[in-house]
Design a protein around this motif. Structure first.
Motif, short mmCIF file in Angstrom:
data_model
loop_
_atom_site.label_atom_id
_atom_site.label_comp_id
_atom_site.label_asym_id
_atom_site.label_seq_id
_atom_site.Cartn_x
_atom_site.Cartn_y
_atom_site.Cartn_z
N GLY A 9 82.85 116.93 36.81
CA GLY A 9 84.08 116.17 36.86
C GLY A 9 84.00 114.88 37.64
N ALA A 64 91.65 114.75 32.92
CA ALA A 64 90.67 115.84 32.99
C ALA A 64 90.49 116.30 34.44
CB ALA A 64 89.34 115.38 32.41
N ARG A 65 90.45 115.36 35.38
CA ARG A 65 90.28 115.72 36.78
C ARG A 65 91.52 116.43 37.33
NH1 ARG A 65 86.32 112.71 39.77
NH2 ARG A 65 87.80 112.11 41.39
N GLN A 75 91.24 119.90 36.14
CA GLN A 75 90.24 120.60 36.94
C GLN A 75 90.82 121.07 38.27
OE1 GLN A 75 86.97 118.16 38.32
NE2 GLN A 75 85.54 119.88 38.24
N SER A 76 91.67 120.24 38.89
CA SER A 76 92.25 120.63 40.17
C SER A 76 93.31 121.71 40.00
CB SER A 76 92.86 119.41 40.86
OG SER A 76 94.01 118.94 40.17
N PRO A 134 90.75 125.17 37.33
CA PRO A 134 89.29 124.99 37.24
C PRO A 134 88.66 125.78 36.09
CG PRO A 134 89.97 125.37 39.52
CD PRO A 134 91.17 125.64 38.66
N PHE A 152 89.43 123.99 32.82
CA PHE A 152 88.57 122.81 32.72
C PHE A 152 87.18 123.21 32.24
CE2 PHE A 152 85.34 120.13 34.72
CZ PHE A 152 85.73 118.85 34.34
N ASP A 153 86.65 124.27 32.83
CA ASP A 153 85.32 124.74 32.45
C ASP A 153 85.28 125.15 30.98
OD1 ASP A 153 82.60 125.56 33.19
OD2 ASP A 153 83.34 127.59 32.84
N THR A 197 85.08 122.17 28.69
CA THR A 197 83.80 121.46 28.74
C THR A 197 82.67 122.27 28.10
OG1 THR A 197 83.20 122.35 30.93
CG2 THR A 197 84.44 120.29 30.87
#
Length: 373
Positions: A99, A232-233, A236-237, A240, A243-244, A247
């Motif tokens: 990220g 995207a970030r 992720q926060s 998580p 987000f994974d 990806t």
């Protein structure tokens, strides 16, 4: 200024320059002499197979800002500028972190609305410093506006001429964005469009898009841009694991809206490089094809992350909004920045023209300008 300390380790397989280490094979592969690299264009004249597998350094010393190395078994001496070695050193902690932003990129949100990076086309054409700074804004933020175009068909090509070449697609060298009776694409209607990246069904996607305004008297139709890397970030926060999932598993995209065209791609919505750097965002609900690459056990969680990303992208706090006037345009990095349009009424007229280009040309022009200036 004192000369740096030079020493050899591992029987000459490693050279130490103060606190920096270099492998002998790396130094030999990157030699700057005219037998190794063409002095006119910098391209290598040898391959790795031309370098002995047991290459070592038998002697090394510095003098007048240069490092002189003698390589064995070739008994070949090569010189390196010390500043060049320090600029290309690799003996440092590497930032392997999922990220992370690319170098020289900065994430943003709606607060950028008051300071949208903008260039005036005649000035960009005549002033290399202004052109360099405008291109640097695109590298930094992933988008910029342009003013000063003639509001006439084809004027947008003048923007691409600042740095590169138009990428022609099945839509042609350029495409019209205005209401059609039987549209081949929903962009050609007055409907509002969710923020999206263009043409995710291509591989590779066009990495830049330009949209120029020729006429805009309709009510509504404001343009919006969203930083996909910031979205995207944020995902992720907040999630998580989600987000994974976005990806690690590929989404699918397809377009078959006109005769003879059947475009399909298979790529993650959030693409990372091996060291975790954000590489690209692909997000376009209109062009999404059925997900078939997500295992059954992860599908529900994948959809949860997909929904959450969609809500983040739709959050007004993430978007920069502006309404183009005739003679204005904007350019987006289509691998990073999502663009959208508010709906507009049938009264008045709204006519934009768009085209695609490639980011490598833009970055090449920027690199050359930065080196020259």
């Amino acid at each position: 200024m004192s000369e740096p300390t030079v020493s050899l380790q591992d029987a000459g397989a490693v050279l130490c320059l103060d606190d920096l280490r270099f492998h002998a094979v790396w130094l030999r592969d990157n030699a700057l002499d005219p037998d190794t690299r063409d002095p006119r264009n910098g391209q290598r004249l040898i391959t790795l197979s031309d370098i002995p597998e047991d290459v070592t350094i038998s002697d090394a010393h510095t003098q007048a800002g240069q490092l002189h190395c003698t390589f064995q078994p070739e008994d070949k001496t090569v010189s390196f500028p010390l500043a060049w070695l320090r600029a290309h050193a690799y003996d440092h902690p590497h930032k392997d972190r999922p990220g992370r932003l690319p170098d020289q990129a900065e994430q943003w949100d709606a607060t950028l609305s008051s300071n949208v990076p903008t260039g005036h086309l005649p000035t960009l054409q005549s002033d290399p410093i202004e052109r360099r700074d405008w291109l640097a804004h695109i590298r930094r933020y992933g988008f910029a506006k342009v003013t000063g175009l003639q509001p006439e068909s084809g004027a947008l090509f003048g923007i691409v001429d600042l740095f590169g070449y138009v990428r022609e697609t099945n839509y042609g060298r350029h495409f019209e964005v205005r209401t059609e009776v039987h549209p081949t694409n929903l962009a050609y209607t007055g409907l509002g469009l969710q923020a999206h990246t263009d043409n995710p069904y291509r591989d590779p996607v066009p990495t830049l898009q330009v949209l120029a305004c020729l006429e805009n008297s309709a009510a509504g139709g404001e343009n919006m841009v969203v930083d996909g890397f910031a979205a995207a970030r944020r995902l992720q926060s907040e999630d998580p694991h989600g987000f994974d999932l976005l990806t690690r598993h590929c989404a699918r995209f397809a377009y078959e809206g006109s005769a003879g065209v059947a475009l399909r791609s298979r790529r993650p919505m959030i693409e990372l490089s091996p060291d975790g750097t954000l590489q690209a965002i692909r997000f376009n609900a209109r062009s999404a094809a059925p997900l078939t690459d997500v295992p059954f056990d992860y599908m529900a969680a994948y959809y949860g992350a997909y929904r959450r990303l969609s809500r983040i992208i739709d959050d007004p706090s993430m978007e920069v909004t502006f309404k183009l006037a005739p003679g204005e345009a904007f350019i987006v990095d289509n691998t990073r920045v999502l663009h959208a349009r508010k709906g507009y009424s049938g009264e008045g007229h709204r006519w934009l023209q768009g085209c695609y280009a490639d980011k490598d040309g833009l970055l090449s022009t920027l690199n050359a300008l930065e080196a020259a200036l």
